[in-house]
Every structure is written in structure tokens, then in C-alpha cells.
Design an enzyme around this catalytic site. Structure first.
Site, PDB file in Angstrom:
ATOM      1  N   HIS A  82       0.860  -1.184   0.000  1.00 16.87           N
ATOM      2  CA  HIS A  82       0.000   0.000   0.000  1.00 16.87           C
ATOM      3  C   HIS A  82       0.893   1.230   0.000  1.00 16.87           C
ATOM      4  O   HIS A  82       2.001   1.200   0.517  1.00 16.87           O
ATOM      5  CB  HIS A  82      -0.879  -0.002   1.259  1.00 16.87           C
ATOM      6  CG  HIS A  82      -1.986   0.993   1.190  1.00 16.87           C
ATOM      7  ND1 HIS A  82      -3.187   0.711   0.594  1.00 16.87           N
ATOM      8  CD2 HIS A  82      -2.078   2.274   1.626  1.00 16.87           C
ATOM      9  CE1 HIS A  82      -3.974   1.770   0.674  1.00 16.87           C
ATOM     10  NE2 HIS A  82      -3.313   2.729   1.285  1.00 16.87           N
ATOM     11  N   ASP A 161     -14.720   2.518   5.774  1.00 13.72           N
ATOM     12  CA  ASP A 161     -13.657   3.326   5.147  1.00 13.72           C
ATOM     13  C   ASP A 161     -14.145   3.944   3.851  1.00 13.72           C
ATOM     14  O   ASP A 161     -13.799   5.076   3.528  1.00 13.72           O
ATOM     15  CB  ASP A 161     -12.403   2.481   4.886  1.00 13.72           C
ATOM     16  CG  ASP A 161     -11.294   3.335   4.283  1.00 13.72           C
ATOM     17  OD1 ASP A 161     -10.857   4.288   4.957  1.00 13.72           O
ATOM     18  OD2 ASP A 161     -10.904   3.091   3.135  1.00 13.72           O
ATOM     19  N   ARG A 168     -13.792  12.385   3.568  1.00 16.76           N
ATOM     20  CA  ARG A 168     -12.505  13.047   3.857  1.00 16.76           C
ATOM     21  C   ARG A 168     -11.940  13.713   2.611  1.00 16.76           C
ATOM     22  O   ARG A 168     -11.350  14.791   2.685  1.00 16.76           O
ATOM     23  CB  ARG A 168     -11.499  12.016   4.400  1.00 16.76           C
ATOM     24  CG  ARG A 168     -11.808  11.580   5.816  1.00 16.76           C
ATOM     25  CD  ARG A 168     -10.960  10.383   6.226  1.00 16.76           C
ATOM     26  NE  ARG A 168      -9.545  10.651   6.129  1.00 16.76           N
ATOM     27  CZ  ARG A 168      -8.636   9.734   5.792  1.00 16.76           C
ATOM     28  NH1 ARG A 168      -8.984   8.501   5.527  1.00 16.76           N
ATOM     29  NH2 ARG A 168      -7.369  10.062   5.743  1.00 16.76           N
ATOM     30  N   SER A 183      -7.522   3.856   8.335  1.00 19.19           N
ATOM     31  CA  SER A 183      -8.048   3.610   6.991  1.00 19.19           C
ATOM     32  C   SER A 183      -7.219   2.524   6.285  1.00 19.19           C
ATOM     33  O   SER A 183      -7.748   1.548   5.764  1.00 19.19           O
ATOM     34  CB  SER A 183      -8.004   4.925   6.190  1.00 19.19           C
ATOM     35  OG  SER A 183      -8.114   4.699   4.811  1.00 19.19           O
ATOM     36  N   LYS A 187      -8.256  -1.829   5.998  1.00 19.29           N
ATOM     37  CA  LYS A 187      -8.394  -2.474   4.679  1.00 19.29           C
ATOM     38  C   LYS A 187      -7.365  -3.582   4.500  1.00 19.29           C
ATOM     39  O   LYS A 187      -7.665  -4.638   3.962  1.00 19.29           O
ATOM     40  CB  LYS A 187      -8.200  -1.430   3.568  1.00 19.29           C
ATOM     41  CG  LYS A 187      -9.399  -0.517   3.410  1.00 19.29           C
ATOM     42  CD  LYS A 187      -9.171   0.512   2.338  1.00 19.29           C
ATOM     43  CE  LYS A 187      -8.073   1.468   2.702  1.00 19.29           C
ATOM     44  NZ  LYS A 187      -8.101   2.762   2.039  1.00 19.29           N
TER      45      LYS A 187
HETATM   46  N1  URA Z   1      -4.573   5.758   1.806  1.00 11.30           N
HETATM   47  C1  URA Z   1      -5.641   5.207   2.399  1.00 11.30           C
HETATM   48  O1  URA Z   1      -6.053   4.101   2.073  1.00 11.30           O
HETATM   49  N2  URA Z   1      -6.269   5.892   3.339  1.00 11.30           N
HETATM   50  C2  URA Z   1      -5.873   7.096   3.743  1.00 11.30           C
HETATM   51  O2  URA Z   1      -6.475   7.648   4.613  1.00 11.30           O
HETATM   52  C3  URA Z   1      -4.748   7.673   3.118  1.00 11.30           C
HETATM   53  C4  URA Z   1      -4.107   6.982   2.147  1.00 11.30           C
END
Ligand code: URA
Length: 424
Positions: A82, A161, A168, A183, A187
């Protein structure tokens, strides 16, 4: 208990209890709260923070807001990566097939753009026909058969999320360590991989503007990972200038393809090789240096690109129809000198405004638009030489807005390192 009371409490800088956080996330899932109260709570969290326990409870409540994915029917080591988001960050497009070419399994769920940062799913959707939504069975079958699939986070995976992310994005509540950590980790934990690798971007084009905050975010995510017994490694990397030359969806897919063929920009190649070396050496019996060397083989033999092509084809995409806008405008330098700074955030915002990203939740992305830099930090530019090619659709740009993103001086400056630190 009401959401208003919770909001009051956070406004006064008090810590929320596990019960209060679950009340918020569970109630939100049932549609009990209006967006304006949720947005106000998000802003209170941005301004007043959350401690380690609150962040953990928020992650856990979000993780359990929907289904989790069981990848146990995929054979082999499942890795997930990620990025906290940056400008021109096309790493997932390259890394996912490259890791699969090493025999690792990449069952990856990615997100859309957030704020000024682009999202992998928007980039993949610029490939005509590419299906970002696969049913669970097809997703697992594809990963078992070819080693890789990148799809969008399904509606049922961490729906909390999905809701918070969209709010957001349009309420200036993106840049908060507890919100970002919860967040990402909710995930990643729901997605079921054996090994998590997180690229924490640092600099003006990133959500984390300085190394200190980036380290805090990395440590917060590693702490959360540890509480679930999930091996989590973070790399802190430079996002003072955009990554590579391309900013914008289809343009970034093109640059990703060049990188998979071994001819990508120097910084993209360096980052990809470093991350691949780290992931492969931590999950297989091979040294980091050896894995890095093998990357060049994967590029030169076409193995890495073939994996990407295979993935795109399996998901219905047609790379021969990838389109870049033909409404092109060249921005030229008003003076000669060395490029000493490029404002990645400024360029990310310009790309967003011309349609590469969203300004409201409902906005449609224009996949063919974007910016192609011709100069990076350290390069010399002549007067009137091209700095940026802009690919436009129905919006216009102000040339000075782009020129203002470049600092050009008589003397070159020392370039910042691309990779700052690895934390595990
Ligand atoms: N990536 C994400 O998945 N969530 C965030 O809040 C910021 C970057």
C-alpha cells in the site's frame, strides 16, 4: 449516547472510549448519522488527534464494519502493498505484476484518488474495458492461475472506510495520522495477505509533509499490525517532487508499462527495484541484492510486462485502446537555470482541477488528461525550453500556475535521497 455528544467530547480534546467509537462506526453503517455530523467529527479528529488506543479501536471497528477476505485457498505467500499516496505514484501498477513474476501471490484491492493524490483504481480504469470489480471466486481463481489481480475494494470490504474516505476527500480531513493509519490498516487487515508492505510517502506532494510525521504514521501502522500478529514493514520515501514524469491516469499507465519494460524513469526504477528486493528477500530464501539483480532479468526478458498484460487481459482491458488526450499545451520555462524544487502538491492539484482527480464526490474522472514533466529536480533548463506538456480535455490551465510550481536557480542543489528509511 448521541454522535453530537461524541463530537463535543472530541472537540474538547478528550479521548473517545471503545464503546463510543463502535457506536459511531456501527451507527454510520446503519445510516443513522448525517454526513455533516460525521464530517465535523472527522475535522475534530484532524485537529485534536487520537491516542494509540483510540486509533486501535477505530481500526478494529472499521475492520469489522463489513466482511473480511479469506485468501487461504490461494496457494503460496500472499503479499500486499500500500502507498499512503503521492503525485505520480504508479508503483502498484508495476510492483504487483513484478512480484507475481517472482512467484509471489498478489491479491490486491486498491483505492481511488484521495485529495490531490491519484489512486490505482482510477489509473487502471483508464484502460478501456478493465474490470475493477470481480466476484470473489474469479478474483481468487485469477490469483491462483496467474499470480496477480488488482481490483477495487469491494463494497462490503470495510464499508466504513469507503464512506469516510469519500467524505474526507472533499472536507479537507485527509491529513491525520490516526485517520490514515486506521483507513489503511483496516483495509489491509481485512484483505487477508500474509505480509504487508507500506510505502509511506514524505514531502510536499504527500500526506505526510515531514519525516517525523511519516515515522509516527509508520510506527502507528506497525503497532496496529503487531496487535493482529500481521508482519508489517514500512519504507519511507521522498515525495518532494512527483514520482517519475507522468501525472494523470492514462499517462501513468504508459509510464508504468515503460518501467515494466525496463525503460522507466530513473526514480521509478530505483524505487521499484528497492521495494521488490525487500519484499522478495523477506518472503523467500534469497538475498535483497540477488532479488534486485533478478528484477533486471524480469524486465529484459519481458516476464514482468507479460504478467501485467496477462492481468489486464484477464480483467477485460485492452491496452491497444489506451488513449491520451490530443489537446496538448506546452509550458515553457521563462528563464534558464537548474530546477531546484518542484511543487508536487501544486502539480497534483492542477492535475486534479483539469480532471485527473475529483473535486466533489460525484465528479467523473477524465482519464486522458494530465501532465508530463520534461524536467526533474537537478536538470538544467534553457529559456523557452519545454518544462511540462499538459494534456487537456474541457478545462483550461493558467500557465503561471504551472510555472510557479518550478523553482529555477543559477546553481544546482543537492538532491534529497529517494529512500529515507525502512522500519519494521
Ligand atoms: N490511503 C488510504 O487508504 N487511506 C488514507 O487515509 C490515506 C491513504
Amino acid at each position: 449516547m448521541t454522535l453530537l455528544e461524541i463530537l463535543e467530547k472530541k472537540k474538547k480534546k478528550n479521548s473517545l472510549t471503545e464503546e463510543e467509537i463502535r457506536f459511531w462506526i456501527e451507527g454510520m453503517g446503519k445510516g443513522l448519522f448525517p454526513d455533516y455530523q460525521i464530517s465535523a467529527l472527522l475535522m475534530a479528529i484532524v485537529l485534536n488527534g487520537m491516542d494509540e488506543e483510540e486509533t486501535f479501536y477505530l481500526t478494529d471497528a472499521m475492520l469489522h464494519s463489513g466482511e473480511t477476505i479469506d485468501l487461504s485457498s490461494i496457494e503460496g505467500i500472499k503479499v500486499d502493498k500500500h502507498s499512503t499516496g503521492g503525485v505520480g505514484d504508479k508503483v502498484t501498477l508495476i510492483l504487483a505484476p513484478l512480484l507475481a513474476s517472482f512467484g509471489l501471490k498478489v491479491a490486491k484491492m486498491s483505492g481511488r484518488g484521495l485529495g490531490h493524490t491519484g489512486g490505482t483504481i482510477d489509473k487502471l480504469e483508464s484502460i478501456p474495458g478493465y474490470q475493477v470489480e470481480l466476484d470473489r471466486e474469479s478474483f481468487i481463481k485469477q490469483v491462483n492461475e496467474i499470480g496477480v489481480s488488482v481490483i477495487s475494494q469491494s463494497g462490503n470490504l470495510v464499508p466504513a472506510d469507503k464512506k469516510l474516505y469519500a467524505l474526507r476527500d472533499v472536507t479537507a480531513t485527509v491529513d491525520s495520522i490516526p485517520l490514515i493509519a486506521s483507513s489503511i490498516m483496516s483495509k489491509k487487515l481485512a484483505s487477508g495477505a500474509d505480509f504487508l508492505f507500506i510505502d509511506v510517502k514524505v514531502g510536499n506532494g504527500a500526506l505526510m509533509k515531514n519525516l517525523e510525521d511519516a515515522k509516527k504514521l509508520a510506527q502507528t501502522m506497525i503497532q496496529i499490525g503487531n496487535r493482529y500478529g500481521k508482519k508489517t514493514v514500512c519504507i519511507l520515501t521522498n515525495m518532494e517532487e512527483p514520482l517519475g514524469y507522468a501525472i494523470g491516469n492514462a499517462l501513468e499507465v504508459e509510464e508504468a508499462i515503460h518501467t515494466l519494460q525496463g525503460t522507466g524513469p530513473e526514480d521509478v526504477m530505483e524505487l521499484i527495484i528497492k521495494i521488490t528486493g525487500l519484499i522478495v528477500s523477506k518472503t523467500q530464501d534469497i538475498s535483497c541484492e540477488e532479488a534486485e539483480q533478478q528484477c533486471f532479468k524480469k524486465f529484459n526478458t519481458g516476464a514482468a510486462y507479460q504478467k501485467f498484460e496477462e492481468m489486464v487481459k484477464r480483467q477485460g482491458g485492452d491496452l491497444s485502446r489506451l488513449e491520451i488526450s490530443n489537446r496538448i499545451f506546452s509550458v515553457r520555462s521563462a528563464k534558464a537555470g537548474y530546477v531546484t524544487k518542484i511543487n508536487a502538491l501544486g502539480l497534483g492539484e492542477i492535475a486534479r482541477k483539469i480532471g485527473a482527480g475529483r473535486l466533489t464526490k460525484e465528479d467523473k474522472i477524465h482519464y486522458q488528461v494530465g501532465l508530463l514533466l520534461h524536467k526533474k529536480v537537478g536538470d538544467f533548463v534553457e529559456v523557452n525550453e519545454e518544462l511540462v506538456k499538459v494534456y487537456l480535455d474541457d478545462k483550461d490551465i493558467k500557465v503561471n500556475d504551472i510555472l510557479d510550481c518550478f523553482t529555477i536557480e543559477e546553481e544546482p542543489t543537492q538532491k534529497e535521497p529517494l529512500i529515507y528509511e525502512i522500519i519494521d
